[in-house]
Structure formats: structure tokens, C-alpha cells
Scaffold this active site. Structure first.
Site, PDB file in Angstrom:
ATOM      1  N   SER A 154       4.853   4.576  -2.227  1.00 12.64           N
ATOM      2  CA  SER A 154       4.844   5.619  -2.933  1.00 12.64           C
ATOM      3  C   SER A 154       6.310   6.241  -2.827  1.00 12.64           C
ATOM      4  O   SER A 154       6.983   6.074  -1.708  1.00 12.64           O
ATOM      5  CB  SER A 154       3.845   6.623  -2.457  1.00 12.64           C
ATOM      6  N   TYR A 168       0.086  10.833   4.781  1.00 19.97           N
ATOM      7  CA  TYR A 168       0.290  10.347   3.327  1.00 19.97           C
ATOM      8  C   TYR A 168       1.677   9.580   3.439  1.00 19.97           C
ATOM      9  O   TYR A 168       1.849   8.658   3.423  1.00 19.97           O
ATOM     10  CB  TYR A 168      -0.381  10.896   2.465  1.00 19.97           C
TER      11      TYR A 168
END
Length: 269
Positions: A154, A168
Site C-alpha cells: 500500500s 496497518y
């Protein structure tokens, strides 16, 4: 086995979103597939659809990769070195992942553990399971077709700080570093390892953002993410950032000093 046999890809998180799109595009390219997800009914339906539409062989493997039992079953499938029922895997797509948008102090401990188990541990273990088989096949001259791994990270993995997304972002930073290191290890064996850094994509994980009215420019179509990453993997690129807006953002992140970025992030919390 003939070096001209059909190639096989195993895709995790294949029941929806980016993982489902990988399954569709790889089936269009003639790959046999192994679809992995917790929702066995969803991947069974997708398997039937892709077999009917493209005439490819599709296996469904229901497994929760955050649990040891499920992880072991998928590792076992990745270690298959060639039978009629279980062809060896030419391309592993580590797409499964979890996110959260709460501050660390308010996050459930079990949810944190599950995120780390899936985003870091499972991805690492599955990559470790498939590479020795691929290396052995290459060195034995069984195939000269492209083989290797695509890991979905990501843009969050590039951020110097990510308030309300600390765990995350940290797991995705691990995926970036891990993948680029393994790419260098795998290259002498003729294997390709690519890490994909999408920005926001319209999936279940970003549903709340979509409902809040985020502008269209903030999102990259999942079709673009998959197309760009498959091209990058075929070209032997270690990293790809799909979408021109996020490619530009990645260059900005390299140029902005960490202290400046942290100051901006502090005001945006």
C-alpha cells in the site's frame, strides 16, 4: 512435465476486490488458478464462473490465513511440485490483507494481532513456501516461463508517519522492504518478485471513505492496479505504484523531509 504446460497462479484474498480482479485478468490470460479466501462460497462461485467463461482449471481453497491451520494448508498447496491434480504454482499473488482506521489506544488487541498475522506473517510464510519449489524447477530446467511472486502492499507503507493507521502502515512498510529484498535474492535464479503499492481503491476496505464523499481522483480502479502490476511483474520490476496521481505522490514523499511530513500529519489528525 512439458515446459509449455498451462501456467498456474495462486491468489489470496480472491473472493472480492483486487484479489477477484487478479483472478479475472489471469484467467483471461489462460492461467489455471488456485483461489484462496475465508469465504469458501464466494470463491467457489467465482471458480465456476471463470471455468465456464474462459475454460481454465480453477481450484477453490477456503482458508483463514490468520489461523495456523489455514496457513499450513495453503503452504502445502504451494509446495506441490507437479501432479495432475496439483500443478506447481508459477505465480503467487499475496493479496489478502486487513486494515484499520482507529488510533492504537482504541484498537482491539485481537484485531491488531489478526492484522499482523495476515499482513506480515502469512505473506512471509507463503512466499517462503513457494520460492524453493520455483528455484528447483528453474534449476532443473523444467520450465523457462516467468515465475515468482506479487505482493500487494500500500502507499501507506511509504508514509513516514500514519496517525490512526499506525499498525496497518507499519505492516505495509514491512511488505515493501521484504519484497524488494527478496526480489534481489530471487533474481539470480530467474524469478521475479514485485511489490505493488496501490493508493485508495474502491473495495470493501475503503467503503467508509467512499460513503463520506471522497473525490474520484483519490481512487484508482482495481482493474488499473491489476493490469499495471501484472505488466510490472512481467517486466521484472521490483516495485510498481499504479495510477499517475499516486506515482506523483510517491515522488513527493521522497522529496519532503520526514520532519515536515510529521508536522503536516500532526495537524491533520
Amino acid at each position: 512435465m512439458s515446459p509449455n504446460r498451462v501456467r498456474t497462479a495462486l491468489i489470496t484474498g480472491a473472493s472480492s476486490g483486487i484479489g477477484e480482479e487478479y483472478a479475472r485478468q489471469l484467467a483471461q490470460r489462460g492461467f489455471s488458478l488456485v483461489l484462496v479466501a475465508r469465504r469458501g462460497d464466494r470463491i467457489a462461485d467465482l471458480a465456476a464462473e471463470l471455468t465456464d467463461r474462459h475454460g481454465v482449471r480453477v481450484e477453490s481453497l477456503a482458508a483463514d490465513l490468520a489461523e495456523e491451520e489455514g496457513l499450513l494448508r495453503v503452504e502445502e498447496r504451494l509446495r506441490a511440485d507437479g501432479t495432475v491434480e496439483q500443478a506447481p504454482v508459477d505465480l503467487l499473488v499475496n493479496n489478502a490483507g486487513r486494515g484499520a482506521s482507529d488510533g492504537l489506544a482504541g484498537q482491539d488487541v485481537a484485531a491488531i494481532d489478526g492484522m499482523i498475522e495476515l499482513n506480515v506473517r502469512a505473506l512471509t510464510r507463503l512466499t517462503r513456501a513457494v520460492l524453493p519449489v520455483q528455484i528447483d524447477r528453474r534449476e532443473a530446467g523444467i520450465t523457462d516461463r516467468p515465475m515468482g511472486v506479487i505482493n500487494v502492499a500500500s502507499m501507506a507503507g511509504l508514509l513516514p508517519a500514519s496517525p490512526l493507521g499506525a499498525v496497518y502502515a507499519a505492516t505495509k512498510a514491512y511488505v515493501v522492504s521484504f519484497s524488494e529484498s527478496v526480489a534481489l535474492e530471487a533474481a539470480p535464479h530467474g524469478l521475479k518478485v514485485t511489490v505493488v503499492l496501490p493508493g485508495f481503491v474502491r473495495t470493501d476496505m475503503t467503503r467508509s471513505m467512499q460513503e463520506s464523499g471522497a473525490p474520484d481522483i483519490a481512487f484508482v480502479p482495481k482493474e488499473r492496479v491489476v493490469t499495471d502490476s501484472l505488466r510490472a511483474w512481467a517486466a521484472g520490476m521490483a516495485r510498481v505504484v499504479p495510477g499517475p496521481q499516486y506515482r506523483a505522490a510517491s515522488w513527493v514523499l521522497r522529496a519532503v523531509p520526514h520532519g515536515v511530513f510529521r508536522g503536516i500529519a500532526r495537524r491533520m489528525r
